[in-house]
Design a protein around this motif. Sequence first.
Motif, PDB file in Angstrom:
ATOM      1  N   TYR A 118       0.870  -1.315  -0.160  1.00 23.36           N
ATOM      2  CA  TYR A 118       0.087   0.151   0.028  1.00 23.36           C
ATOM      3  C   TYR A 118       0.755   1.231  -0.088  1.00 23.36           C
ATOM      4  O   TYR A 118       0.411   1.999  -0.657  1.00 23.36           O
ATOM      5  CB  TYR A 118      -0.903  -0.141   1.317  1.00 23.36           C
ATOM      6  CG  TYR A 118      -1.544   1.223   1.372  1.00 23.36           C
ATOM      7  CD1 TYR A 118      -2.795   1.601   0.339  1.00 23.36           C
ATOM      8  CD2 TYR A 118      -1.424   2.410   2.413  1.00 23.36           C
ATOM      9  CE1 TYR A 118      -3.374   2.906   0.771  1.00 23.36           C
ATOM     10  CE2 TYR A 118      -2.056   3.439   2.525  1.00 23.36           C
ATOM     11  CZ  TYR A 118      -3.000   3.818   1.644  1.00 23.36           C
ATOM     12  OH  TYR A 118      -3.600   4.979   1.913  1.00 23.36           O
ATOM     13  N   LYS A 167       3.913   1.508  -1.225  1.00 26.28           N
ATOM     14  CA  LYS A 167       4.280   1.513  -2.633  1.00 26.28           C
ATOM     15  C   LYS A 167       3.446   2.470  -3.490  1.00 26.28           C
ATOM     16  O   LYS A 167       3.772   3.155  -4.253  1.00 26.28           O
ATOM     17  CB  LYS A 167       4.881   0.543  -3.013  1.00 26.28           C
ATOM     18  CG  LYS A 167       6.155  -0.140  -2.396  1.00 26.28           C
ATOM     19  CD  LYS A 167       6.479  -1.425  -2.728  1.00 26.28           C
ATOM     20  CE  LYS A 167       7.649  -2.091  -1.899  1.00 26.28           C
ATOM     21  NZ  LYS A 167       8.165  -3.221  -2.327  1.00 26.28           N
ATOM     22  N   ILE A 168       2.236   1.896  -3.492  1.00 27.21           N
ATOM     23  CA  ILE A 168       1.156   2.466  -4.227  1.00 27.21           C
ATOM     24  C   ILE A 168       0.877   4.063  -3.942  1.00 27.21           C
ATOM     25  O   ILE A 168       0.696   4.589  -4.854  1.00 27.21           O
ATOM     26  CB  ILE A 168      -0.204   1.580  -4.211  1.00 27.21           C
ATOM     27  CG1 ILE A 168      -0.058   0.362  -4.862  1.00 27.21           C
ATOM     28  CG2 ILE A 168      -1.161   2.376  -4.892  1.00 27.21           C
ATOM     29  CD1 ILE A 168      -1.150  -0.688  -4.546  1.00 27.21           C
ATOM     30  N   PHE A 169       0.966   4.432  -2.645  1.00 31.54           N
ATOM     31  CA  PHE A 169       0.628   5.488  -2.158  1.00 31.54           C
ATOM     32  C   PHE A 169       1.575   6.644  -2.815  1.00 31.54           C
ATOM     33  O   PHE A 169       1.532   7.595  -3.409  1.00 31.54           O
ATOM     34  CB  PHE A 169       0.754   5.514  -0.643  1.00 31.54           C
ATOM     35  CG  PHE A 169       0.490   7.034   0.009  1.00 31.54           C
ATOM     36  CD1 PHE A 169      -0.903   7.230   0.493  1.00 31.54           C
ATOM     37  CD2 PHE A 169       1.372   7.903   0.040  1.00 31.54           C
ATOM     38  CE1 PHE A 169      -1.213   8.453   1.019  1.00 31.54           C
ATOM     39  CE2 PHE A 169       1.077   9.031   0.647  1.00 31.54           C
ATOM     40  CZ  PHE A 169      -0.331   9.612   1.262  1.00 31.54           C
ATOM     41  N   GLU A 170       3.210   6.062  -2.866  1.00 33.20           N
ATOM     42  CA  GLU A 170       3.978   6.854  -3.322  1.00 33.20           C
ATOM     43  C   GLU A 170       4.001   7.110  -4.828  1.00 33.20           C
ATOM     44  O   GLU A 170       4.238   7.948  -5.127  1.00 33.20           O
ATOM     45  CB  GLU A 170       5.397   6.113  -2.816  1.00 33.20           C
ATOM     46  CG  GLU A 170       6.723   6.852  -3.155  1.00 33.20           C
ATOM     47  CD  GLU A 170       7.869   6.159  -2.735  1.00 33.20           C
ATOM     48  OE1 GLU A 170       8.462   5.311  -3.619  1.00 33.20           O
ATOM     49  OE2 GLU A 170       8.342   6.340  -1.766  1.00 33.20           O
ATOM     50  N   VAL A 171       3.897   5.882  -5.700  1.00 31.28           N
ATOM     51  CA  VAL A 171       3.734   6.037  -6.871  1.00 31.28           C
ATOM     52  C   VAL A 171       2.697   7.006  -7.623  1.00 31.28           C
ATOM     53  O   VAL A 171       2.827   7.809  -8.442  1.00 31.28           O
ATOM     54  CB  VAL A 171       3.456   4.470  -7.672  1.00 31.28           C
ATOM     55  CG1 VAL A 171       3.059   4.615  -9.162  1.00 31.28           C
ATOM     56  CG2 VAL A 171       4.700   3.726  -7.356  1.00 31.28           C
ATOM     57  N   PHE A 172       1.397   6.945  -6.807  1.00 31.15           N
ATOM     58  CA  PHE A 172       0.366   7.762  -7.182  1.00 31.15           C
ATOM     59  C   PHE A 172       0.490   9.233  -6.690  1.00 31.15           C
ATOM     60  O   PHE A 172      -0.374   9.903  -6.924  1.00 31.15           O
ATOM     61  CB  PHE A 172      -0.942   6.991  -7.109  1.00 31.15           C
ATOM     62  CG  PHE A 172      -1.338   5.883  -8.005  1.00 31.15           C
ATOM     63  CD1 PHE A 172      -2.013   6.370  -9.231  1.00 31.15           C
ATOM     64  CD2 PHE A 172      -0.983   4.825  -7.709  1.00 31.15           C
ATOM     65  CE1 PHE A 172      -2.199   5.229 -10.318  1.00 31.15           C
ATOM     66  CE2 PHE A 172      -1.227   3.547  -8.718  1.00 31.15           C
ATOM     67  CZ  PHE A 172      -1.736   3.923 -10.016  1.00 31.15           C
ATOM     68  N   LYS A 173       1.335   9.447  -5.713  1.00 30.54           N
ATOM     69  CA  LYS A 173       1.311  10.641  -5.108  1.00 30.54           C
ATOM     70  C   LYS A 173       0.289  11.170  -4.452  1.00 30.54           C
ATOM     71  O   LYS A 173      -0.291  12.250  -4.658  1.00 30.54           O
ATOM     72  CB  LYS A 173       2.055  11.870  -5.968  1.00 30.54           C
ATOM     73  CG  LYS A 173       3.120  11.433  -6.947  1.00 30.54           C
ATOM     74  CD  LYS A 173       3.828  12.397  -7.734  1.00 30.54           C
ATOM     75  CE  LYS A 173       4.931  12.231  -8.479  1.00 30.54           C
ATOM     76  NZ  LYS A 173       5.915  11.683  -7.577  1.00 30.54           N
ATOM     77  N   LEU A 174      -0.281  10.029  -3.628  1.00 28.99           N
ATOM     78  CA  LEU A 174      -1.696  10.554  -3.089  1.00 28.99           C
ATOM     79  C   LEU A 174      -1.379  11.482  -2.271  1.00 28.99           C
ATOM     80  O   LEU A 174      -0.415  11.837  -1.408  1.00 28.99           O
ATOM     81  CB  LEU A 174      -2.096   9.263  -2.519  1.00 28.99           C
ATOM     82  CG  LEU A 174      -2.259   8.066  -3.221  1.00 28.99           C
ATOM     83  CD1 LEU A 174      -2.918   6.815  -2.721  1.00 28.99           C
ATOM     84  CD2 LEU A 174      -3.329   8.454  -4.504  1.00 28.99           C
ATOM     85  N   SER A 175      -2.536  12.284  -1.523  1.00 34.61           N
ATOM     86  CA  SER A 175      -2.467  13.200  -0.803  1.00 34.61           C
ATOM     87  C   SER A 175      -2.294  12.738   0.721  1.00 34.61           C
ATOM     88  O   SER A 175      -2.623  11.571   0.847  1.00 34.61           O
ATOM     89  CB  SER A 175      -3.831  14.128  -0.851  1.00 34.61           C
ATOM     90  OG  SER A 175      -5.073  13.364  -0.113  1.00 34.61           O
TER      91      SER A 175
END
Length: 211
Positions: A119, A121-129
Amino acid sequence: HTKEIACVQTQCPNNYRTGREKDGLYYYGRGYIQLTWLENYANCSLDLYGDMRLVDNPDLVSDTEEGAWGSAFWYWNKYVHDIPEIKDGQFGHTTMAINGPLECNGPYKMKAFKRFVIYSKIFEVFKLSKPSPKQNGCYPMIDHIDADNVEEGATYFAVCKPTGFYRRQPGMYHWCNDNCNDNGPNCPDNMCKCPDDLYRYHTIMKEKKII
């Protein structure tokens, strides 16, 4: 998977039983959030359809997209979405709310930890807030391990963090956790910092055949 893998062949006739089920109907994990237990099937069915169709035909939860997604959204909105800690980014509380007995209090804590890493890594890739993801809420979190006084059967996860130059490198937080926080760490001291007793703790646990 829209059906609990362990139950696909046998339907797990001895699991998730309350004594109120009709003969031949089994309420093991189905749908994209793995809905279980008769009570959840009944409440979900009433809220989504106003009748008991998911109780009478539980495979609707797994075999139709409407049932698989509908049950997942229903469970998330009812039992997960409004937990304050989740809104604060404490990812472990989602695991506790969905599958806590097995993955937080049971034998699959490492799976819960790996899910957090994925999770993140996904947060980082998509540059989530913000808020940024935190592990808290599932397995025990400690900064210092007293390796001589661990509880029998306990499994702890300590955050290993990048140090110095590597703190500014994308993905290093995940690299440190992937490579340092396990039973056979491969972790350069000048790249990642773990709690002082982490390696000794794993050695003791191996000797006790706990991990």
